[in-house]
Design an enzyme around this catalytic site. Structure first.
Site, PDB file in Angstrom:
ATOM      1  CE  LYS A 194      -3.592   2.406   2.584  1.00  0.00           C
ATOM      2  NZ  LYS A 194      -4.621   2.325   3.620  1.00  0.00           N
ATOM      3  CE  LYS A 247      -6.184   1.818  -0.545  1.00  0.00           C
ATOM      4  NZ  LYS A 247      -6.321   2.094   0.843  1.00  0.00           N
TER       5      LYS A 247
HETATM    6  C1  PBG Z   1      -7.695   3.239   5.715  1.00  0.00           C
HETATM    7  C2  PBG Z   1      -7.921   3.119   4.264  1.00  0.00           C
HETATM    8  C3  PBG Z   1      -7.761   4.095   3.274  1.00  0.00           C
HETATM    9  C4  PBG Z   1      -8.220   3.513   2.086  1.00  0.00           C
HETATM   10  C5  PBG Z   1      -8.582   2.207   2.366  1.00  0.00           C
HETATM   11  N1  PBG Z   1      -8.383   1.983   3.717  1.00  0.00           N
HETATM   12  C6  PBG Z   1      -7.331   5.497   3.373  1.00  0.00           C
HETATM   13  C7  PBG Z   1      -5.917   5.813   3.683  1.00  0.00           C
HETATM   14  O1  PBG Z   1      -5.063   4.944   3.829  1.00  0.00           O
HETATM   15  O2  PBG Z   1      -5.676   7.007   3.844  1.00  0.00           O
HETATM   16  C8  PBG Z   1      -8.295   4.213   0.762  1.00  0.00           C
HETATM   17  C9  PBG Z   1      -9.393   3.728  -0.136  1.00  0.00           C
HETATM   18  C10 PBG Z   1      -9.696   4.625  -1.281  1.00  0.00           C
HETATM   19  O3  PBG Z   1      -9.067   5.674  -1.492  1.00  0.00           O
HETATM   20  O4  PBG Z   1     -10.632   4.273  -2.021  1.00  0.00           O
HETATM   21  N2  PBG Z   1      -6.369   3.313   6.094  1.00  0.00           N
END
Ligand code: PBG
Length: 327
Positions: A194, A247
């Site tokens: 991520k 992601k």
């Molecule tokens: C929580 C989380 C996030 C997303 C998924 N889980 C936000 C982040 O990490 O700031 C992003 C999902 C999206 O942008 O569609 N940590």
């Protein structure tokens, strides 16, 4: 012309093109991310994500019904609590928003498959994904709270948990606590690869989870890195992750491919809120054809090697697959 190899031969008709397709997609690989919020009678559109809503538990069933009708069977739940505090206590509260939503959803739609996002950022007053020690997110005590959160989701009915915080060792922490409590069969989908990404902007507006100071770069990955993604994926598999997620999706297709070639577990890709918002905005301006772009983005991710695809366009994609436009 003296030419024996003519690639165009196999492109002549739609039937033939479909016969020789290299990438197949199916609605059963789609996961729809959905926001549930504390309160009653709430079904509010998210301004930065037109067509996506925050639902209170009493309104959520209508949204689930639409998913079932569209042929989407997997949901990822995100919670938006009424109260936030320093340690994100609503994330692991027995009557927290995700826990209540799960109980109700499971009661009304027991055949849907429920995955929960496990993180603290939607629940902390400072918007960071863990406990703070000064300005720094403190890794190990955060892992304990994440494990507690995952356990409370599973106790409320989650079929699978998906930690998205990027703390070190959290998959192991969650696995151990689930196992100690007898949930040895509950899979973990790790947001293993991520990146710290501007593509999450609309989500943070949706969930009110933008960090109140600084950024997430001390826990989410630097987008210049590829090998680090492999390291994260392998580490999480060692810790017991059953599915590895990459992601965002669209700007990271090389990473999806490399992870898919390296690991022996299913790979998921998450087409995030910023990807959704860009498509919606450009389509609204009349600059792109929304449906064709949705299809290309999804097939691109599958072609890159993912087997599971999380997208806010899951219902639309299921429809396009049914119509035979992709598949
Ligand atoms: C929580 C989380 C996030 C997303 C998924 N889980 C936000 C982040 O990490 O700031 C992003 C999902 C999206 O942008 O569609 N940590």
């Amino acid at each position: 012309m003296d030419m024996v190899i003519r690639p165009r031969r196999l492109r002549k008709t739609e039937t033939l093109r479909k016969m020789v397709r290299e990438t197949r997609v199916s609605a059963s690989s789609l996961i729809y991310p959905m926001f549930v919020i504390d309160g009653e009678g709430i079904e509010e559109e998210i301004p930065s994500m037109e067509g996506q809503y925050r639902y209170s538990v009493d309104r959520m069933p209508y949204a689930l019904e639409k998913l079932v009708q569209a042929g989407v069977s997997n949901v990822m739940l995100f919670g938006i609590p009424a109260h936030k505090d320093e340690c994100g206590s609503q994330a692991y509260a027995e009557d927290g928003i995700v826990q209540r939503a799960l109980r109700e959803a499971k009661r009304q739609f027991p055949d849907l498959y429920y995955i929960t996002d496990v993180c603290l950022c939607e629940y902390t007053s400072h918007g960071h994904c863990g406990l703070l020690k000064g300005d720094y997110v403190d890794n190990d005590p955060t892992v304990d709270l994440l494990a507690k959160t995952a356990l409370s989701h599973v106790q409320a009915g989650a079929d699978m948990v998906a930690p998205s915080d990027m703390m070190d060792g959290r998959v192991l922490g969650i696995r151990q606590l689930l196992d100690e409590n007898g949930y040895v069969e509950t899979p973990i989908m790790s947001y293993a690869v991520k990146y710290a990404s501007a593509f999450y902007g609309p989500f943070r507006e949706a969930a009110g989870s933008a960090p109140s100071f600084g950024d997430r770069k001390s826990y989410q990955m630097d987008f210049h890195n590829r090998k680090e993604g492999i390291k994260e994926a392998l580490l999480d598999i060692d810790e017991g992750a059953d599915i590895i997620m990459v992601k965002p999706a669209m700007a990271y297709l090389d990473v999806i491919r490399e992870v898919a070639d390296t690991v022996d577990v299913p790979v998921a890709a998450y087409s995030v809120s910023g990807e959704y918002a860009m498509v919606k905005a450009a389509a609204k301006m009349g600059w792109i054809e929304e449906d064709r772009i949705i299809c290309e983005m999804a097939v691109g991710a599958f072609r890159a090697g993912c087997g599971v695809y999380l997208t806010y366009f899951a219902k639309e994609l299921a429809q396009y697959i049914k119509e035979g436009r992709i598949g």
